[in-house]
Scaffold this motif. Structure first.
Motif, PDB file in Angstrom:
ATOM      1  N   ASN A  41      16.745  -8.209  -4.830  1.00  0.00           N
ATOM      2  CA  ASN A  41      16.363  -6.720  -5.031  1.00  0.00           C
ATOM      3  C   ASN A  41      15.306  -7.422  -6.316  1.00  0.00           C
ATOM      4  O   ASN A  41      16.162  -8.180  -7.112  1.00  0.00           O
ATOM      5  CB  ASN A  41      17.912  -6.147  -5.662  1.00  0.00           C
ATOM      6  N   VAL A  43      15.958  -6.751  -9.471  1.00  0.00           N
ATOM      7  CA  VAL A  43      17.222  -6.796 -10.469  1.00  0.00           C
ATOM      8  C   VAL A  43      18.268  -7.666 -10.588  1.00  0.00           C
ATOM      9  O   VAL A  43      18.411  -8.597 -10.872  1.00  0.00           O
ATOM     10  CB  VAL A  43      18.260  -5.388 -10.478  1.00  0.00           C
ATOM     11  N   VAL A 152      11.520  -0.473  -3.612  1.00  0.00           N
ATOM     12  CA  VAL A 152      11.523   1.634  -3.785  1.00  0.00           C
ATOM     13  C   VAL A 152      11.000   2.480  -3.031  1.00  0.00           C
ATOM     14  O   VAL A 152      10.924   2.928  -3.013  1.00  0.00           O
ATOM     15  CB  VAL A 152      12.900   1.362  -5.159  1.00  0.00           C
ATOM     16  N   LYS A 176      -1.522  -3.013   0.249  1.00  0.00           N
ATOM     17  CA  LYS A 176      -0.709  -2.946  -0.569  1.00  0.00           C
ATOM     18  C   LYS A 176      -1.283  -1.607   0.099  1.00  0.00           C
ATOM     19  O   LYS A 176       0.372  -0.303   0.216  1.00  0.00           O
ATOM     20  CB  LYS A 176      -0.585  -3.167  -1.754  1.00  0.00           C
ATOM     21  N   TYR A 191      -4.136  -0.893  -9.719  1.00  0.00           N
ATOM     22  CA  TYR A 191      -4.360  -0.554 -10.530  1.00  0.00           C
ATOM     23  C   TYR A 191      -4.748  -1.588 -11.709  1.00  0.00           C
ATOM     24  O   TYR A 191      -4.566  -1.816 -13.196  1.00  0.00           O
ATOM     25  CB  TYR A 191      -2.645  -0.149 -11.597  1.00  0.00           C
ATOM     26  N   ASP A 219       4.403  -3.129 -19.116  1.00  0.00           N
ATOM     27  CA  ASP A 219       2.653  -3.075 -18.446  1.00  0.00           C
ATOM     28  C   ASP A 219       2.055  -1.733 -18.432  1.00  0.00           C
ATOM     29  O   ASP A 219       1.022  -1.462 -18.531  1.00  0.00           O
ATOM     30  CB  ASP A 219       1.813  -3.795 -18.066  1.00  0.00           C
ATOM     31  N   ALA A 240       9.817  -4.712 -13.925  1.00  0.00           N
ATOM     32  CA  ALA A 240       9.423  -5.806 -13.057  1.00  0.00           C
ATOM     33  C   ALA A 240       7.887  -7.187 -13.886  1.00  0.00           C
ATOM     34  O   ALA A 240       8.027  -7.581 -13.674  1.00  0.00           O
ATOM     35  CB  ALA A 240       8.811  -5.263 -12.243  1.00  0.00           C
ATOM     36  N   SER A 241       7.435  -5.983 -15.010  1.00  0.00           N
ATOM     37  CA  SER A 241       6.297  -6.790 -15.817  1.00  0.00           C
ATOM     38  C   SER A 241       7.132  -7.134 -17.055  1.00  0.00           C
ATOM     39  O   SER A 241       6.224  -7.933 -18.510  1.00  0.00           O
ATOM     40  CB  SER A 241       5.390  -6.241 -16.151  1.00  0.00           C
ATOM     41  N   SER A 264      20.049   4.191 -14.856  1.00  0.00           N
ATOM     42  CA  SER A 264      20.497   3.837 -14.492  1.00  0.00           C
ATOM     43  C   SER A 264      21.231   3.802 -12.944  1.00  0.00           C
ATOM     44  O   SER A 264      22.260   4.717 -13.055  1.00  0.00           O
ATOM     45  CB  SER A 264      21.238   2.349 -15.006  1.00  0.00           C
ATOM     46  N   LEU A 311       9.324 -12.888  -4.767  1.00  0.00           N
ATOM     47  CA  LEU A 311       9.517 -11.015  -4.863  1.00  0.00           C
ATOM     48  C   LEU A 311       8.250 -10.791  -6.420  1.00  0.00           C
ATOM     49  O   LEU A 311       7.852  -9.873  -6.777  1.00  0.00           O
ATOM     50  CB  LEU A 311      10.801 -10.828  -5.551  1.00  0.00           C
ATOM     51  N   THR A 316       5.411 -10.047  -2.156  1.00  0.00           N
ATOM     52  CA  THR A 316       6.236  -8.914  -1.109  1.00  0.00           C
ATOM     53  C   THR A 316       5.892  -7.710  -1.424  1.00  0.00           C
ATOM     54  O   THR A 316       5.322  -7.281  -1.333  1.00  0.00           O
ATOM     55  CB  THR A 316       7.694  -8.984  -1.020  1.00  0.00           C
ATOM     56  N   GLY A 318       7.741  -3.636   0.687  1.00  0.00           N
ATOM     57  CA  GLY A 318       8.793  -2.887   1.737  1.00  0.00           C
ATOM     58  C   GLY A 318      10.145  -4.062   1.133  1.00  0.00           C
ATOM     59  O   GLY A 318       9.724  -4.473  -0.449  1.00  0.00           O
TER      60      GLY A 318
HETATM   61  N1  LIG Z   1      16.999   1.828 -12.625  1.00  0.00           N
HETATM   62  C1  LIG Z   1      17.405   1.559 -11.359  1.00  0.00           C
HETATM   63  O1  LIG Z   1      18.518   2.395 -11.092  1.00  0.00           O
HETATM   64  C2  LIG Z   1      16.617   0.608 -10.569  1.00  0.00           C
HETATM   65  C3  LIG Z   1      17.556   0.046  -8.980  1.00  0.00           C
HETATM   66  C4  LIG Z   1      16.673  -0.306  -8.553  1.00  0.00           C
HETATM   67  C5  LIG Z   1      15.132  -1.331  -9.079  1.00  0.00           C
HETATM   68  N2  LIG Z   1      15.107  -0.710  -9.681  1.00  0.00           N
HETATM   69  C6  LIG Z   1      13.799  -1.317 -10.304  1.00  0.00           C
HETATM   70  O2  LIG Z   1      12.834  -1.066  -9.279  1.00  0.00           O
HETATM   71  C7  LIG Z   1      11.530  -1.694  -9.680  1.00  0.00           C
HETATM   72  C8  LIG Z   1      11.298  -1.950  -7.843  1.00  0.00           C
HETATM   73  O3  LIG Z   1      12.209  -2.702  -7.176  1.00  0.00           O
HETATM   74  P1  LIG Z   1      12.603  -3.218  -5.900  1.00  0.00           P
HETATM   75  O4  LIG Z   1      13.885  -4.491  -5.516  1.00  0.00           O
HETATM   76  O5  LIG Z   1      11.711  -2.613  -5.008  1.00  0.00           O
HETATM   77  O6  LIG Z   1      11.576  -4.674  -6.227  1.00  0.00           O
HETATM   78  P2  LIG Z   1       9.636  -4.537  -5.841  1.00  0.00           P
HETATM   79  O7  LIG Z   1       8.611  -2.867  -5.764  1.00  0.00           O
HETATM   80  O8  LIG Z   1       9.851  -4.346  -4.193  1.00  0.00           O
HETATM   81  O9  LIG Z   1       9.070  -5.735  -6.216  1.00  0.00           O
HETATM   82  C9  LIG Z   1       8.070  -5.215  -7.735  1.00  0.00           C
HETATM   83  C10 LIG Z   1       6.988  -5.046  -7.871  1.00  0.00           C
HETATM   84  O10 LIG Z   1       6.007  -4.829  -9.181  1.00  0.00           O
HETATM   85  C11 LIG Z   1       5.218  -4.845  -9.297  1.00  0.00           C
HETATM   86  N3  LIG Z   1       4.947  -4.968 -10.505  1.00  0.00           N
HETATM   87  C12 LIG Z   1       3.933  -5.412 -11.139  1.00  0.00           C
HETATM   88  N4  LIG Z   1       3.632  -5.548 -12.519  1.00  0.00           N
HETATM   89  C13 LIG Z   1       4.728  -7.501 -12.029  1.00  0.00           C
HETATM   90  C14 LIG Z   1       4.802  -7.710 -12.162  1.00  0.00           C
HETATM   91  N5  LIG Z   1       4.484  -8.481 -13.996  1.00  0.00           N
HETATM   92  N6  LIG Z   1       5.819  -8.820 -12.204  1.00  0.00           N
HETATM   93  C15 LIG Z   1       5.869  -8.800 -10.687  1.00  0.00           C
HETATM   94  N7  LIG Z   1       5.974  -7.294 -10.069  1.00  0.00           N
HETATM   95  C16 LIG Z   1       5.101  -6.656 -10.992  1.00  0.00           C
HETATM   96  C17 LIG Z   1       4.973  -5.346  -7.493  1.00  0.00           C
HETATM   97  O11 LIG Z   1       3.959  -5.080  -7.191  1.00  0.00           O
HETATM   98  P3  LIG Z   1       2.543  -4.440  -6.884  1.00  0.00           P
HETATM   99  O12 LIG Z   1       1.985  -5.859  -6.709  1.00  0.00           O
HETATM  100  O13 LIG Z   1       1.738  -3.159  -6.099  1.00  0.00           O
HETATM  101  O14 LIG Z   1       1.956  -3.747  -8.286  1.00  0.00           O
HETATM  102  C18 LIG Z   1       5.932  -5.757  -7.491  1.00  0.00           C
HETATM  103  O15 LIG Z   1       6.036  -5.644  -5.474  1.00  0.00           O
HETATM  104  C19 LIG Z   1      12.189  -3.272 -10.548  1.00  0.00           C
HETATM  105  O16 LIG Z   1      11.482  -2.865 -11.704  1.00  0.00           O
HETATM  106  C20 LIG Z   1      13.836  -2.713 -10.748  1.00  0.00           C
HETATM  107  O17 LIG Z   1      14.323  -3.424 -11.372  1.00  0.00           O
HETATM  108  C21 LIG Z   1      15.496  -0.218 -10.631  1.00  0.00           C
END
Ligand SMILES: NC(=O)c1ccc[n+]([C@@H]2O[C@H](COP(=O)([O-])OP(=O)(O)OC[C@H]3O[C@@H](n4cnc5c(N)ncnc54)[C@H](OP(=O)(O)O)[C@@H]3O)[C@@H](O)[C@H]2O)c1
Length: 324
Positions: A41, A43, A152, A176, A191, A219, A240-241, A264, A311, A316, A318
């Motif tokens: 993940n 996080v 997510v 994607k 975007y 971002d 993520a950014s 959260s 990641l 990646t 999904g």
């Molecule tokens: N608050 C909560 O309860 C909670 C729980 C779970 C996850 N989250 C958050 O949800 C988000 C997604 O988590 P995930 O594990 O499913 O990851 P994910 O979405 O599979 O991976 C992150 C994605 O963010 C995008 N992205 C845009 N700008 C980025 C940058 N500067 N660096 C890296 N990635 C960037 C990328 O997609 P593109 O290339 O398509 O832009 C990347 O594939 C994370 O921010 C995570 O912290 C929060």
């Protein structure tokens, strides 16, 4: 003895080390798990980089599925041999075996594999609370979901469709965009080359959306606010950014009496009864086939550093798993 990924200082993926570690018998209220699949993940990278502080040295990871191997004192509602999965609890999921508080574990239905369990708990429970509680999506809503092809993101696009929404999603590439479209995203926006606020206004006849689910943070934060209709809800749930930083609350008034929340999973699932309700709803929507898990990357647990690097580099789509 068992093996786990640990880190002794914060930094890039290279700080993650494969180590032999001693595993004591489970303490009162804990069980020992033999883990068969571990969830990767975003996080996890925040703990490793130091964005989220944790005492060092530390284990890492917050999601896995496996079998109960031993019970600590006072554990009465689980048995040796039970198949379980979890999201949250103490850091340390990147391990072959570990001890876990029993009250964080959910029994896996027989029809779900360990891989499915490890792929859905953290990202799926997040999708559940964001769509069903933080902002309760209604049939006919148009919603904006960032990183729509991510872990997510793909779950949220599919589930938002089940709830009767029209989904606008942002993605980093054409490939994607195709993947998101195949999983319920009606209007993918690349975007990295197109201004998403302009496109969102166009798609909503100038009105804006009632909710933005923003996991990108720094971002996209300001542009996301500008996509909202008056009284809309900005759900900033990830970085993520990079982190968003300080926000001028007066801005929320000037942009249309907006709501802002920074939720959260660990608050929403803190009570065991909530955790079980949320997991029940998640298992149902997955077992019905309406929301399909996309396990698109598998790595050996030893290769966790490479997995985290992929990641963070947006390579990646999904969900990704680490296999002990
Ligand atoms: N608050 C909560 O309860 C909670 C729980 C779970 C996850 N989250 C958050 O949800 C988000 C997604 O988590 P995930 O594990 O499913 O990851 P994910 O979405 O599979 O991976 C992150 C994605 O963010 C995008 N992205 C845009 N700008 C980025 C940058 N500067 N660096 C890296 N990635 C960037 C990328 O997609 P593109 O290339 O398509 O832009 C990347 O594939 C994370 O921010 C995570 O912290 C929060």
């Amino acid at each position: 003895m068992t093996h786990a990924i640990r880190f002794h200082r914060t930094g890039g993926p290279e700080v993650l080390q494969w180590e032999a570690v001693e595993l004591p018998p489970p303490a009162a209220g804990e069980v020992r798990l033999r883990q068969h699949a571990v969830g990767l993940n975003f996080v996890d990278t925040y703990y490793r980089s130091g964005l989220y502080p944790t005492p060092l040295p530390s284990g890492i990871g917050a999601e896995a599925a496996g079998v109960v191997e031993a019970l600590g004192e006072g554990v009465t509602d689980l048995q040796v041999g039970d198949r379980v999965a979890y999201a949250g609890g103490p850091q340390g999921a990147y391990a072959e075996a570990r001890n876990m508080p029993a009250d964080r574990l959910v029994c896996l239905p027989a029809a779900l594999s360990f891989e499915q369990g490890a792929a859905m708990m953290l990202q799926g429970l997040t999708a559940q609370y964001l769509l069903r509680r933080t902002y309760r999506v209604q049939p006919g809503d148009t919603v904006l979901i960032h990183a729509a092809a991510g872990g997510v993101g793909l779950l949220m696009c599919q589930w938002a469709k089940v709830l009767g929404a029209t989904v606008i999603g942002t993605v980093g590439s054409d490939a994607k965009a195709e993947l998101a479209a195949a999983h319920g995203c009606d209007h993918p926006i690349v975007y990295t080359r197109e201004s998403f606020p302009a496109r969102v206004r166009e798609l909503t006849g100038g009105e804006g959306v009632p909710v933005v689910y923003d996991s990108i943070g720094k971002d996209t934060f300001m542009d996301s606010l500008s996509c909202l209709r008056p009284l809309g809800m900005m759900v900033s749930f990830g970085n993520a950014s990079g982190p968003v930083g300080d926000v001028d609350v007066g801005l929320l008034a000037r942009m249309g009496s907006l709501f802002l929340t920074r939720p959260s999973l660990f608050t929403y699932a803190a009570r065991r009864s909530d955790l079980l309700d949320m997991a029940g709803e998640l298992f149902e929507v997955v077992l019905s086939g309406k929301v399909k898990l996309q396990i698109n990357q598998r790595y050996a647990l030893k290769d966790a550093a490479r997995a985290q690097a992929d990641l963070e580099a947006r390579r990646t789509t999904g969900t990704s798993l680490l296999l002990p």
